[in-house]
Design an enzyme around this catalytic site. Structure first.
Site, short mmCIF file in Angstrom:
data_model
loop_
_atom_site.label_atom_id
_atom_site.label_comp_id
_atom_site.label_asym_id
_atom_site.label_seq_id
_atom_site.Cartn_x
_atom_site.Cartn_y
_atom_site.Cartn_z
N HIS A 1 -10.12 13.09 -7.55
CA HIS A 1 -9.63 12.08 -6.59
C HIS A 1 -8.24 12.43 -6.10
O HIS A 1 -7.26 12.27 -6.82
CB HIS A 1 -9.65 10.69 -7.25
CG HIS A 1 -9.24 9.58 -6.33
ND1 HIS A 1 -8.61 8.44 -6.75
CD2 HIS A 1 -9.38 9.45 -4.98
CE1 HIS A 1 -8.38 7.65 -5.71
NE2 HIS A 1 -8.83 8.25 -4.63
N GLU B 1 -6.54 12.46 -9.70
CA GLU B 1 -7.20 11.81 -10.84
C GLU B 1 -8.48 12.59 -11.14
O GLU B 1 -9.34 12.72 -10.27
CB GLU B 1 -7.53 10.35 -10.51
CG GLU B 1 -6.30 9.47 -10.37
CD GLU B 1 -6.63 8.02 -10.00
OE1 GLU B 1 -5.81 7.14 -10.29
OE2 GLU B 1 -7.71 7.76 -9.42
N ASN C 1 -5.65 2.76 -8.22
CA ASN C 1 -6.13 1.60 -7.47
C ASN C 1 -6.35 0.38 -8.35
O ASN C 1 -6.43 -0.73 -7.88
CB ASN C 1 -7.42 1.94 -6.71
CG ASN C 1 -7.10 2.67 -5.42
OD1 ASN C 1 -6.01 2.51 -4.86
ND2 ASN C 1 -8.03 3.48 -4.94
N SER D 1 -13.02 7.21 -3.98
CA SER D 1 -11.88 6.43 -4.48
C SER D 1 -12.34 5.16 -5.18
O SER D 1 -11.52 4.47 -5.78
CB SER D 1 -10.90 6.12 -3.35
OG SER D 1 -11.57 5.83 -2.17
P1 NAD Z 1 -13.40 10.40 7.05
O1 NAD Z 1 -14.21 9.39 7.73
O2 NAD Z 1 -12.12 10.83 7.67
O3 NAD Z 1 -14.28 11.72 6.84
C1 NAD Z 1 -15.57 11.72 6.32
C2 NAD Z 1 -16.32 12.89 6.95
O4 NAD Z 1 -17.55 13.07 6.26
C3 NAD Z 1 -16.67 12.66 8.41
O5 NAD Z 1 -16.21 13.77 9.18
C4 NAD Z 1 -18.19 12.56 8.41
O6 NAD Z 1 -18.79 13.10 9.57
C5 NAD Z 1 -18.56 13.37 7.19
N1 NAD Z 1 -19.83 12.99 6.57
C6 NAD Z 1 -20.32 11.75 6.35
N2 NAD Z 1 -21.49 11.83 5.69
C7 NAD Z 1 -21.73 13.16 5.48
C8 NAD Z 1 -22.77 13.89 4.80
N3 NAD Z 1 -23.79 13.25 4.23
N4 NAD Z 1 -22.67 15.22 4.76
C9 NAD Z 1 -21.65 15.87 5.35
N5 NAD Z 1 -20.64 15.24 5.99
C10 NAD Z 1 -20.68 13.89 6.04
O7 NAD Z 1 -13.17 9.86 5.57
P2 NAD Z 1 -11.99 10.22 4.54
O8 NAD Z 1 -10.90 9.24 4.70
O9 NAD Z 1 -11.71 11.67 4.63
O10 NAD Z 1 -12.71 9.86 3.16
C11 NAD Z 1 -13.67 10.70 2.58
C12 NAD Z 1 -13.85 10.34 1.13
O11 NAD Z 1 -12.58 10.42 0.46
C13 NAD Z 1 -14.37 8.95 0.85
O12 NAD Z 1 -15.18 8.97 -0.29
C14 NAD Z 1 -13.08 8.17 0.58
O13 NAD Z 1 -13.31 7.03 -0.20
C15 NAD Z 1 -12.28 9.19 -0.17
N6 NAD Z 1 -10.82 8.99 -0.14
C16 NAD Z 1 -10.19 8.64 1.00
C17 NAD Z 1 -8.81 8.48 0.99
C18 NAD Z 1 -8.06 8.09 2.23
O14 NAD Z 1 -6.90 7.67 2.13
N7 NAD Z 1 -8.63 8.25 3.40
C19 NAD Z 1 -8.09 8.71 -0.21
C20 NAD Z 1 -8.78 9.10 -1.36
C21 NAD Z 1 -10.15 9.24 -1.32
#
Ligand code: NAD
Length: 520
Positions: free
Chosen positions: A148, A160, A198, A127
């Protein structure tokens, strides 16, 4: 990589990395669209747990009659937990939703490049990180693209599709049509800080924080005003929901990625809340206090206690939908007395003159500045400014009781604040008093959203249509920035921002060159 057809990814196996909130949602959406999905997470058991959770979610949908048992079973059957990255072999698309760290994402894609074929698209759900940076150093940076999604993925329609400097247009096009096939509304974006949503959303929070900093209004008043403008949640309750730590981190990242452009300066009001652990709903206290996850009611000031005093002369100033609405509302208010308002269409301002009181639609100047410009003597500066009813598209479309901020000039007569409120109420508004801040609450917020969107378009980040789709679908705004501009006009928006700029100085209210050109 070889040339890619727009529908190259339809139905192909997808490798989803990261089984957290976003990865699980992406796996669900891909599986529902018919793709075999392999779900991988570094944390042992996380992918299986996410699948089990999805089974519960789908069972719930079946119980509610929103999904057939068959479709639920097939969706689930398409998702296989993977226990190593090696299982990406044979997939045509990887979507990563791992931790938001550049090094981790780069390392993951570098590892995957050794496993997947040269045609496999590597999509990132980042993001905030530059897609160009994630692709740097890979063997085939042209296949890296942003995909995204918004949280919760199954419900939020926007995607996106973010192109970095080296992303192949055919790859972005293939992800765009895949997004459509998954039932989403994709928009193209250039990889720039905050992408579309954002970035353009920053002023929604920043203007509220700026008004709080100068004690112009309480969070409850700001929220009521923006809800009155059609936003589903006001900025303060929304920041409480997002979490001030998260919201502050996004603001900081956009600010830093723009080389500390003061336009995006984070607020010390929010920094202080983060420092104090007042993170919002999740910590039980933010702008509001929460008990059992529910906000405690915050009182709004009561502005109107009596009907307006009988007037001798009422004139509607200006032209356009707001003036038309005022004429209609004033006509209705005066009908009981058997007379109606006069109309002065060529006036330099829009609003209502009621004997000595001028009720002026904000153009960015404060009530105090207008009173000074009009040469009114102290004690008789009976000028009030009121906020722009941005939901108004024609004279007939403003719901009665719409909250509207107003402010009176310093040096007005004693009865002026009460008369201003009473008249706004008589016109059908729910008036909320705020300090005499330029552009009040809604007008300055919407003008700044338009300005940010204008810059994004000028810089080739997205089209006008994409900006509107992104803001209505990604953050549920009642109208996109260019729809708002269509109901207003570039000259008046630029004039309002110039007035803010003159009042505050600094870079925040710098008018976008795109808007300046259209205002000319
Ligand atoms: P989260 O913490 O819920 O999940 C991330 C997962 O990735 C975890 O289960 C972790 O164990 C795993 N992980 C970490 N490093 C890893 C690796 N090297 N290989 C395999 N697995 C790995 O996070 P999230 O909220 O799902 O966010 C994930 C991504 O999505 C981020 O880049 C975040 O910026 C993006 N994002 C989040 C949101 C939101 O609202 N939460 C919205 C849009 C984008």
């Amino acid at each position: 990589m070889a040339p890619m057809n727009e529908n190259a990814l339809s139905g192909t196996p997808v490798f989803v990395v990261g089984a957290g909130i976003m990865g699980a949602g992406i796996a669900q959406v891909a599986a529902q669209a018919g793709h075999p999905v392999r779900l991988f997470d570094l944390r042992p058991g996380a992918a299986a747990a996410a699948r089990a959770q999805l089974a519960d979610t789908l069972a719930g949908l079946v119980a509610k009659g929103k999904l057939t048992a068959d479709a639920a079973q097939q969706t689930l059957a398409r998702i296989t937990p993977a226990d190593s990255a090696a299982q990406a072999d044979g997939c045509s698309l990887v979507v990563e939703a791992i931790v938001e760290q550049l090094d981790a994402k780069r390392a993951l894609f570098a590892e995957l490049e050794a496993i997947v074929g040269p045609q496999c698209v590597l999509a990132t759900n980042t993001s905030s990180i530059s897609v160009t940076a994630i692709a740097a150093g890979l063997q085939h940076p042209a296949r890296v693209v942003g995909m995204h999604f918004f949280n919760p993925v199954p419900r939020m329609l926007l995607v996106e599709v973010v192109s970095g400097l080296q992303t192949a247009p055919a790859v972005a096009a293939a992800i765009f049509s895949l997004g459509q096939a998954w039932g989403k509304v994709p928009v193209h974006a250039k990889s720039t800080p905050g992408f579309i949503v954002n970035r353009i959303a920053r002023p929604y929070y920043a203007e509220a924080l700026a008004l709080l900093q100068e004690q112009a209004a309480t969070p409850a008043v700001l929220d009521a005003c923006l809800r009155g403008a059609g936003f589903r949640m006001g900025p303060c309750e929304l920041m409480d929901l997002i979490g001030h730590d998260t919201n502050f981190a996004v603001t900081r990242s956009v600010y830093d990625a723009n080389f500390q452009d003061k336009r995006y300066l984070p607020s010390s009001v929010q920094a202080e809340m983060v420092a104090g652990g007042l993170l919002g709903r999740k910590s039980g206290q933010g702008f509001y206090r929460y008990t059992g996850g529910k906000p405690e009611a915050a009182a709004l000031p009561v502005a109107v206690t009596e009907a307006p005093a009988t007037a001798r002369e009422v004139t509607v100033h200006g032209s356009g939908p707001v003036a038309d609405f005022l004429e209609q509302a004033a006509t209705a208010a005066l009908a009981v007395q058997g007379w109606g308002p006069a109309r002065h269409r060529d006036s330099a301002w829009t609003g209502l003159q009621i004997d000595r009181l001028r009720l002026v639609l904000t153009d960015g100047r404060t009530a105090t500045a207008l009173a000074a410009e009009w040469g009114l003597p102290a004690g008789q500066r009976d000028v009030a400014v009121f906020d722009r009813p941005v939901a108004l598209t024609s004279a007939a479309t403003l719901p009665p009781g719409t909250a509207v901020a107003y402010a009176v000039a310093h040096g007005c007569s004693e009865g002026c604040p009460q008369q201003a409120a009473a008249w706004l109420a008589a016109l059908g508004f729910a008036p909320l008093p705020v300090a005499d801040a330029p552009g009040l609450v809604v007008a300055r917020t919407v003008a700044m959203l338009i300005n940010e969107a204008a810059d994004a378009v000028q810089q080739g980040v997205c089209t006008e249509a994409a900006a509107d789709a992104a803001m209505t679908l990604g953050v549920n705004y009642p109208a996109g920035p260019f729809e708002h501009l269509g109901r207003w006009n570039a000259r008046d928006v630029a004039r309002l921002l110039d007035a803010l700029d003159a009042h505050y100085r600094g870079e925040r209210y710098r008018v976008s060159p795109w808007l300046r050109l259209r205002a000319a």
